[in-house]
Write an enzyme that holds these catalytic residues in place. Structure first.
Site, PDB file in Angstrom:
ATOM      1  N   SER A 139     -23.587  17.450  71.593  1.00 41.47           N
ATOM      2  CA  SER A 139     -23.391  18.055  70.280  1.00 41.47           C
ATOM      3  C   SER A 139     -22.111  17.507  69.677  1.00 41.47           C
ATOM      4  O   SER A 139     -21.206  17.063  70.404  1.00 41.47           O
ATOM      5  CB  SER A 139     -23.283  19.579  70.428  1.00 41.47           C
ATOM      6  N   TYR A 152     -20.249  27.273  74.744  1.00 34.24           N
ATOM      7  CA  TYR A 152     -21.181  26.258  74.247  1.00 34.24           C
ATOM      8  C   TYR A 152     -20.452  24.941  74.045  1.00 34.24           C
ATOM      9  O   TYR A 152     -20.923  23.879  74.483  1.00 34.24           O
ATOM     10  CB  TYR A 152     -21.812  26.723  72.934  1.00 34.24           C
TER      11      TYR A 152
END
Length: 254
Positions: A139, A152
């Site tokens: 990401s 995350y």
């Protein structure tokens, strides 16, 4: 990675980026098998897209990964591409007692142990193939943190470094390691995410990814233009400004 002629397994592909990528790869002449936890979603996908293979898999469950791997390899011995798509994104507040630990553990189990276990389940088979690819999914938040999703962010940073390390280990072999680095994309990854105007439309993201895979088959990182703001902040020397901008304008960034 060649853009066609592959047999590809994508766990975590019953919606969002995973399903859109599966369909795009199928349309380029690949055999694609999608995996997910929900049998109702798998049945719906099989009914709507009968040319996609489906298999139930819970990437947070080591036994489920092993069972799914046996099924996929038995039914598709030509498998040569694994895309470790499955992942979850949750907000956390580490200033609140008992308000984050269970969530953090769930994220690490799915986002870090899941890909590790998936690769472990398929790696020996992939090493026997003449041309194989492991595609990991990190990401933009692996490179610049979103304040409300600390674990995350950390999980995706771990995937980035895992990808870098595996690429070194498999250098000179038939296995290539590609890291897909999405920016914020309009999916249901988090509540309200699909309606986030700051996020990239899913169809635009997939179209750009497919173009990059086709035009840069030897690339080690797949980066659409919109993720480069996050990816290269430290290299450009404006990391602090990137972090400030990210946390002032996009409360639900990917």
């Amino acid at each position: 990675m060649n853009i066609s002629g592959n047999t590809i397994f994508i766990p975590g592909a019953t919606s969002g980026i995973g399903l859109a990528l599966a369909l795009a790869l199928r349309d380029r002449g690949n055999t694609v098998i999608v995996g997910g936890r929900r049998t109702d979603r798998l049945e719906a996908i099989a009914a709507e897209h009968p040319d996609l293979g489906t298999v139930r898999i819970d990437t947070a469950d080591a036994g489920s990964i092993e069972d799914a791997a046996r099924t996929v390899l038995a039914e598709h011995p030509s498998l040569n591409v694994l895309v470790t798509m499955a992942g979850i994104m949750r907000t956390e507040d580490w200033r609140t007692p008992d308000g984050f630990l269970a969530t953090a553990e769930e994220i690490v189990t799915t986002n870090v142990l899941g890909p590790i276990r998936l690769i472990a389940a398929f790696v020996e088979h992939l090493r026997r193939m003449p041309d194989a690819t492991i595609m990991t999914v990190s990401s933009g938040l692996a490179f610049a943190p979103l304040r409300v999703t600390p674990t995350y962010n950390a999980s995706k940073a771990a995937i980035h470094m895992l990808s870098e390390s595996l690429r070194l280990q498999f250098e000179g072999s038939s296995v290539s390691v590609i890291e897909l680095e999405p920016p914020a994309v309009r999916t249901d990854l988090m509540p309200g995410h699909a309606e986030n105007d700051a996020a990239m439309p899913l169809d635009e993201f997939i179209a750009e990814v497919m173009t990059l895979l086709e035009t840069r088959p030897d690339a080690s990182e797949v980066q659409v233009e919109r993720v480069k703001f996050l990816r290269y902040g430290e290299a450009r020397g404006d990391y602090a400004q990137v972090v400030a901008a990210l946390n002032s304008t996009d409360p639900h960034g990917k």
